[in-house]
Design a protein around this motif. Structure first.
Motif, PDB file in Angstrom:
ATOM      1  N   ILE A 263      16.139  -7.992 -21.014  1.00  0.00           N
ATOM      2  CA  ILE A 263      14.970  -8.642 -21.258  1.00  0.00           C
ATOM      3  C   ILE A 263      14.394  -9.230 -19.742  1.00  0.00           C
ATOM      4  O   ILE A 263      15.288  -9.906 -19.265  1.00  0.00           O
ATOM      5  N   ALA A 264      13.065  -8.949 -19.159  1.00  0.00           N
ATOM      6  CA  ALA A 264      12.721  -9.543 -18.115  1.00  0.00           C
ATOM      7  C   ALA A 264      11.656 -10.477 -18.448  1.00  0.00           C
ATOM      8  O   ALA A 264      10.711 -10.189 -19.371  1.00  0.00           O
ATOM      9  N   ALA A 265      11.234 -11.533 -17.566  1.00  0.00           N
ATOM     10  CA  ALA A 265      10.255 -12.388 -17.973  1.00  0.00           C
ATOM     11  C   ALA A 265       9.420 -12.715 -16.581  1.00  0.00           C
ATOM     12  O   ALA A 265      10.192 -13.274 -15.601  1.00  0.00           O
ATOM     13  N   GLY A 266       8.226 -12.349 -16.534  1.00  0.00           N
ATOM     14  CA  GLY A 266       7.545 -12.480 -15.252  1.00  0.00           C
ATOM     15  C   GLY A 266       8.275 -11.646 -14.182  1.00  0.00           C
ATOM     16  O   GLY A 266       8.252 -10.440 -14.241  1.00  0.00           O
ATOM     17  N   LYS A 267       8.689 -12.343 -13.068  1.00  0.00           N
ATOM     18  CA  LYS A 267       9.192 -11.542 -11.783  1.00  0.00           C
ATOM     19  C   LYS A 267      10.766 -11.805 -11.982  1.00  0.00           C
ATOM     20  O   LYS A 267      11.335 -11.286 -10.833  1.00  0.00           O
ATOM     21  N   SER A 268      11.339 -12.157 -13.150  1.00  0.00           N
ATOM     22  CA  SER A 268      12.710 -12.034 -12.983  1.00  0.00           C
ATOM     23  C   SER A 268      13.440 -10.507 -13.198  1.00  0.00           C
ATOM     24  O   SER A 268      12.743  -9.815 -13.628  1.00  0.00           O
ATOM     25  N   GLN A 269      14.553 -10.459 -12.833  1.00  0.00           N
ATOM     26  CA  GLN A 269      15.304  -9.111 -13.123  1.00  0.00           C
ATOM     27  C   GLN A 269      15.547  -9.204 -14.697  1.00  0.00           C
ATOM     28  O   GLN A 269      15.642 -10.092 -15.445  1.00  0.00           O
ATOM     29  N   PRO A 270      15.710  -7.750 -15.133  1.00  0.00           N
ATOM     30  CA  PRO A 270      16.033  -7.738 -16.755  1.00  0.00           C
ATOM     31  C   PRO A 270      17.543  -8.374 -16.874  1.00  0.00           C
ATOM     32  O   PRO A 270      18.499  -8.162 -15.913  1.00  0.00           O
ATOM     33  N   MET A 271      17.541  -8.998 -17.890  1.00  0.00           N
ATOM     34  CA  MET A 271      18.926  -9.700 -18.172  1.00  0.00           C
ATOM     35  C   MET A 271      19.461  -9.245 -19.498  1.00  0.00           C
ATOM     36  O   MET A 271      18.320  -9.561 -20.661  1.00  0.00           O
ATOM     37  N   ASP A 398       8.755 -24.169 -10.194  1.00  0.00           N
ATOM     38  CA  ASP A 398       7.724 -23.223 -10.155  1.00  0.00           C
ATOM     39  C   ASP A 398       6.946 -22.761  -9.036  1.00  0.00           C
ATOM     40  O   ASP A 398       7.075 -23.723  -8.315  1.00  0.00           O
ATOM     41  N   ALA A 399       6.323 -21.866  -9.110  1.00  0.00           N
ATOM     42  CA  ALA A 399       5.398 -21.642  -7.962  1.00  0.00           C
ATOM     43  C   ALA A 399       4.141 -22.691  -7.516  1.00  0.00           C
ATOM     44  O   ALA A 399       3.642 -23.301  -8.482  1.00  0.00           O
ATOM     45  N   PRO A 439      13.020 -16.808  -9.642  1.00  0.00           N
ATOM     46  CA  PRO A 439      12.701 -17.185 -11.210  1.00  0.00           C
ATOM     47  C   PRO A 439      13.175 -16.553 -12.232  1.00  0.00           C
ATOM     48  O   PRO A 439      13.675 -15.429 -12.128  1.00  0.00           O
ATOM     49  N   VAL A 440      13.712 -17.465 -13.364  1.00  0.00           N
ATOM     50  CA  VAL A 440      14.086 -16.977 -14.479  1.00  0.00           C
ATOM     51  C   VAL A 440      13.203 -16.432 -15.719  1.00  0.00           C
ATOM     52  O   VAL A 440      13.583 -16.121 -16.564  1.00  0.00           O
ATOM     53  N   ALA A 441      11.945 -17.119 -15.379  1.00  0.00           N
ATOM     54  CA  ALA A 441      10.894 -17.168 -16.478  1.00  0.00           C
ATOM     55  C   ALA A 441       9.553 -17.027 -15.604  1.00  0.00           C
ATOM     56  O   ALA A 441       9.343 -17.038 -14.621  1.00  0.00           O
ATOM     57  N   ALA A 442       8.645 -16.698 -16.473  1.00  0.00           N
ATOM     58  CA  ALA A 442       7.126 -16.399 -16.029  1.00  0.00           C
ATOM     59  C   ALA A 442       6.613 -17.816 -15.823  1.00  0.00           C
ATOM     60  O   ALA A 442       6.829 -18.687 -16.684  1.00  0.00           O
ATOM     61  N   ASN A 443       5.857 -17.800 -14.704  1.00  0.00           N
ATOM     62  CA  ASN A 443       5.131 -19.096 -14.447  1.00  0.00           C
ATOM     63  C   ASN A 443       3.853 -19.454 -15.198  1.00  0.00           C
ATOM     64  O   ASN A 443       2.947 -20.298 -14.779  1.00  0.00           O
ATOM     65  N   THR A 444       3.409 -18.422 -15.924  1.00  0.00           N
ATOM     66  CA  THR A 444       2.262 -18.511 -16.562  1.00  0.00           C
ATOM     67  C   THR A 444       1.940 -19.490 -17.810  1.00  0.00           C
ATOM     68  O   THR A 444       0.938 -19.444 -18.378  1.00  0.00           O
ATOM     69  N   ASP A 446       3.981 -23.095 -19.921  1.00  0.00           N
ATOM     70  CA  ASP A 446       4.650 -24.509 -19.684  1.00  0.00           C
ATOM     71  C   ASP A 446       6.144 -23.887 -19.770  1.00  0.00           C
ATOM     72  O   ASP A 446       7.022 -24.451 -19.210  1.00  0.00           O
ATOM     73  N   GLU A 447       6.366 -23.413 -20.998  1.00  0.00           N
ATOM     74  CA  GLU A 447       7.939 -22.922 -21.274  1.00  0.00           C
ATOM     75  C   GLU A 447       8.682 -22.499 -20.322  1.00  0.00           C
ATOM     76  O   GLU A 447       9.595 -22.570 -19.749  1.00  0.00           O
ATOM     77  N   GLY A 448       8.102 -21.450 -19.614  1.00  0.00           N
ATOM     78  CA  GLY A 448       8.311 -20.821 -18.285  1.00  0.00           C
ATOM     79  C   GLY A 448       8.605 -21.574 -16.758  1.00  0.00           C
ATOM     80  O   GLY A 448       9.592 -21.407 -16.236  1.00  0.00           O
ATOM     81  N   ARG A 449       7.547 -22.449 -16.910  1.00  0.00           N
ATOM     82  CA  ARG A 449       7.574 -23.189 -15.756  1.00  0.00           C
ATOM     83  C   ARG A 449       8.678 -24.421 -15.894  1.00  0.00           C
ATOM     84  O   ARG A 449       9.660 -24.741 -14.942  1.00  0.00           O
ATOM     85  N   ILE A 450       9.016 -24.857 -17.081  1.00  0.00           N
ATOM     86  CA  ILE A 450       9.936 -25.693 -17.450  1.00  0.00           C
ATOM     87  C   ILE A 450      11.405 -25.198 -17.209  1.00  0.00           C
ATOM     88  O   ILE A 450      12.360 -25.619 -16.715  1.00  0.00           O
ATOM     89  N   LYS A 451      11.603 -23.748 -17.569  1.00  0.00           N
ATOM     90  CA  LYS A 451      13.087 -23.213 -17.426  1.00  0.00           C
ATOM     91  C   LYS A 451      13.137 -22.942 -15.601  1.00  0.00           C
ATOM     92  O   LYS A 451      14.283 -23.015 -15.256  1.00  0.00           O
ATOM     93  N   ASN A 452      12.122 -22.706 -15.140  1.00  0.00           N
ATOM     94  CA  ASN A 452      12.243 -22.388 -13.704  1.00  0.00           C
ATOM     95  C   ASN A 452      12.511 -23.848 -12.958  1.00  0.00           C
ATOM     96  O   ASN A 452      13.198 -23.791 -11.635  1.00  0.00           O
ATOM     97  N   ARG A 453      12.106 -24.843 -13.501  1.00  0.00           N
ATOM     98  CA  ARG A 453      12.592 -26.294 -12.765  1.00  0.00           C
ATOM     99  C   ARG A 453      14.015 -26.440 -13.165  1.00  0.00           C
ATOM    100  O   ARG A 453      14.287 -27.067 -14.218  1.00  0.00           O
TER     101      ARG A 453
END
Length: 460
Positions: A263-271, A398-399, A439-444, A446-453
Motif C-alpha cells: 500500500i502507498a499513501a501520497g508520495k510514499s513508496q508502496p509498503m 509534513d510539507a 513521507p510515509v503518508a499523504a499530507n492532504t 490530518d491523520e497523514g500529517r500526524i504520521k509524517n511528524r
C-alpha cells in the motif's frame, strides 16, 4: 454475607487499588506488587472486558490467561461465553477458589458503551477513542490521559485479495475508489478482467473505523452499499481467499490463506505490512490497539492486566498472537538513491531502531505511546551500551510552503525527544531535521500529517 465481612472485602479492595496505583507510579517495582489480587466472595467475574473483535478474538483471552498464570492460578481454561464472539477465561487459586474474567468482542464502539453503563471495566479498542465517546464518559475522568489510554500492541490493516490475483500494490486513493464502488472491475487496475467483490467489517468494528478514517473519509468517499459485512475477522478473510474477485481489509493476524498487497499513501513508496514498518508505524495502514480503563475508581484486576500487557511477557504474548510487540530492536535499512545524503550515510553505517516518536495532535508534547517508548528505549540503550555518542535522532514533518521552516520544525521535534532522553543521561552523536523528506503518508489529511511528524532513532 455479614456486614463486617462485606466491609473487610471492601477495605481489601481499596487497599489493593491504592497499592496498584502506587505501583503504576513506581515503574520499576517488581511484578510481585500484583500478588493477592482480591477475589469476590460471590464467585462473580473479577473483570469484564468488552470491545474490539480484533483484540477480543485471540489476543485479549491470551493476555488474560497469561495474567492468571502470573498470579499462580492452575487449571486455566478458555471457553465459549454466553454468545458468539464471547469467551470466559477461568482458573483456580491454590486454596481452590475460582477466578474468571469475561471477554466480549462485538466491536470497539461497544467497549465504550459498556464502560459507560457499567457492564465492563475495560474497553478494548482497535482505534482511538472518539470525541463523542470521550464526552459521554467524562464523568469517569480523562480517558485520553496516560493513566487511562493504554497502547498494548501495534497492528496493520492488511488489504487482502484472492491468492491467485496477480495485483501487487495499490494506493490509498485507489482503495477508496474500489470500496466506494467507483472502480468495479479488476481490469481498471491492470489485473485480469473480473468483477470486484467487496468485503468489509461491520459498523461496530474498530477495524472498519480505522479503514474509514485512513482510506474512505481521507479521500471523501463512503463504503459502497454492495459490500458484504462481517463481525468476525476470520470469516471475512476466509471468504476473500475463496473469491477470485474478492478484496477486503483485515487485521494483520487474520490474513490466513489470503494474499496481502503493498500500500502507498501520497508520495510514499508502496509498503507491505511488515513487522518493522508496522512497529515504526510507517506502514500507511498501521494502527494502535488499545485498552481503556477508568482513571478513577479502577478495578484492580484491570490495572493488573494493563501492567501485564506492557510487561516483557505480555508483549511476547502480543507477538505470539500475530500482532506487533512494542519491543525495541535494531534493523539494517538498505540504502536507496532517493534518500537524502545524510540519511544514506546512516543507512550505510548505522541501524535504525524499531520505534518512532510521535506527538499529540497540534502539540510538541509526546503522545501516550511515546511516553512509554522513552522507557523502552532507555532499557535498550542501557542493555546495549549505547548511552554515549551512539544515538542519532532524525526528525521529519509534513510539507510547508517554506521548506526551511519544515526542516526547522522537524529538527525541533527531534530536540523535544532529545530533552526527554537527556534526563536519563543519553549523550547524542547527532540531531538531524529532514523536513518533509521521505513521507510515509499523504499530507492532504490530518491523520497523514500526524504520521509524517515523527522522530526516528538510529544507533551506531
Amino acid at each position: 454475607m455479614s456486614r463486617a465481612s462485606a466491609a473487610s472485602d471492601r477495605d481489601t479492595w481499596i487497599r489493593t487499588v491504592s497499592f496498584l496505583l502506587l505501583g503504576s507510579i513506581c515503574y520499576a517495582l517488581p511484578w510481585s506488587v500484583f500478588a493477592a489480587l482480591p477475589i469476590p466472595s460471590d464467585n462473580s467475574s473479577v473483570l469484564r472486558i468488552q470491545g474490539s473483535n480484533t483484540i477480543g478474538a485471540r489476543l485479549g483471552p491470551a493476555l488474560v490467561k497469561g495474567l492468571l498464570e502470573e498470579q499462580g492460578l492452575s487449571a486455566i481454561r478458555i471457553e465459549a461465553g454466553n454468545a458468539e464472539n464471547e469467551q470466559k477465561v477461568s482458573g483456580k487459586t491454590s486454596d481452590g477458589r475460582s477466578v474468571s474474567i469475561e471477554v466480549a468482542a462485538h466491536g470497539s464502539g461497544t467497549g465504550f458503551v459498556a464502560l459507560g453503563d457499567g457492564s465492563a471495566e475495560l474497553a478494548a479498542s482497535s482505534r482511538p477513542i472518539k470525541d463523542s465517546e470521550l464526552a459521554s464518559l467524562q464523568a469517569f475522568g480523562d480517558l485520553q490521559s496516560p493513566e487511562a489510554e493504554q497502547i498494548i500492541a501495534l497492528d496493520g490493516l492488511a488489504i487482502i485479495l484472492h491468492p491467485g490475483n496477480p495485483l501487487g500494490a495499490l494506493s490509498t486513493e485507489q482503495l477508496a475508489q474500489i470500496f466506494a464502488g467507483e472502480i468495479k472491475d479488476w481490469v481498471q487496475l491492470g489485473a485480469p478482467a473480473g468483477t470486484i467483490t467487496l468485503y468489509a467489517r461491520d459498523d461496530k468494528s474498530g477495524t472498519f473505523d480505522t479503514f474509514k478514517e485512513l482510506v474512505l473519509s481521507a479521500n471523501g468517499k463512503s463504503l459502497a452499499a454492495s459490500a458484504k459485512r462481517f463481525e468476525n475477522s476470520e470469516k471475512l478473510s476466509d471468504a476473500v481467499s475463496q473469491d477470485p474477485g474478492g478484496i477486503g481489509f483485515i487485521g494483520l493476524p487474520y490474513i490466513r490463506q489470503a494474499k496481502a498487497v503493498a500500500i502507498a499513501a501520497g508520495k510514499s513508496q508502496p509498503m507491505l505490512p511488515s513487522l518493522t514498518l508496522i512497529a515504526t508505524e510507517d506502514y500507511p495502514l498501521s494502527r494502535r490497539l488499545f485498552l481503556y480503563n477508568q482513571p478513577e475508581l479502577q478495578n484492580p484486576w484491570a490495572l493488573a492486566l494493563v501492567k501485564f500487557a506492557h510487561s516483557p511477557r505480555g508483549q511476547a504474548i502480543v507477538d505470539q498472537n500475530g500482532f506487533i510487540a512494542q519491543t525495541v530492536q535494531a534493523v539494517k535499512i538498505p540504502q536507496n538513491p532517493d534518500m537524502p545524503a545524510s540519511y544514506q550515510s546512516l543507512a550505510k553505517d548505522a541501524q535504525r531502531l524499531s520505534v518512532n516518536f510521535r506527538f499529540q495532535e497540534g502539540s510538541a508534547n509526546l503522545d501516550n505511546k511515546a511516553l512509554r517508548d522513552i522507557k523502552r528505549l532507555m532499557s535498550y540503550l542501557k542493555t546495549q551500551d549505547k548511552l554515549r555518542s551512539k544515538v542519532v535522532l532524525v526528525g521529519f514533518g509534513d510539507a510547508k510552503a517554506d521548506p526551511a521552516r519544515a526542516e526547522l520544525l522537524s529538527k525541533l521535534r527531534a530536540m523535544a525527544v532529545r530533552r526527554e532522553l537527556n534526563k536519563h543521561g543519553v549523550i547524542f552523536r547527532d540531531i538531524i531535521g529532514l523536513g518533509d523528506e521521505l513521507p510515509v503518508a499523504a499530507n492532504t489529511a490530518d491523520e497523514g500529517r500526524i504520521k509524517n511528524r515523527r522522530v526516528e532513532v538510529w544507533v551506531y
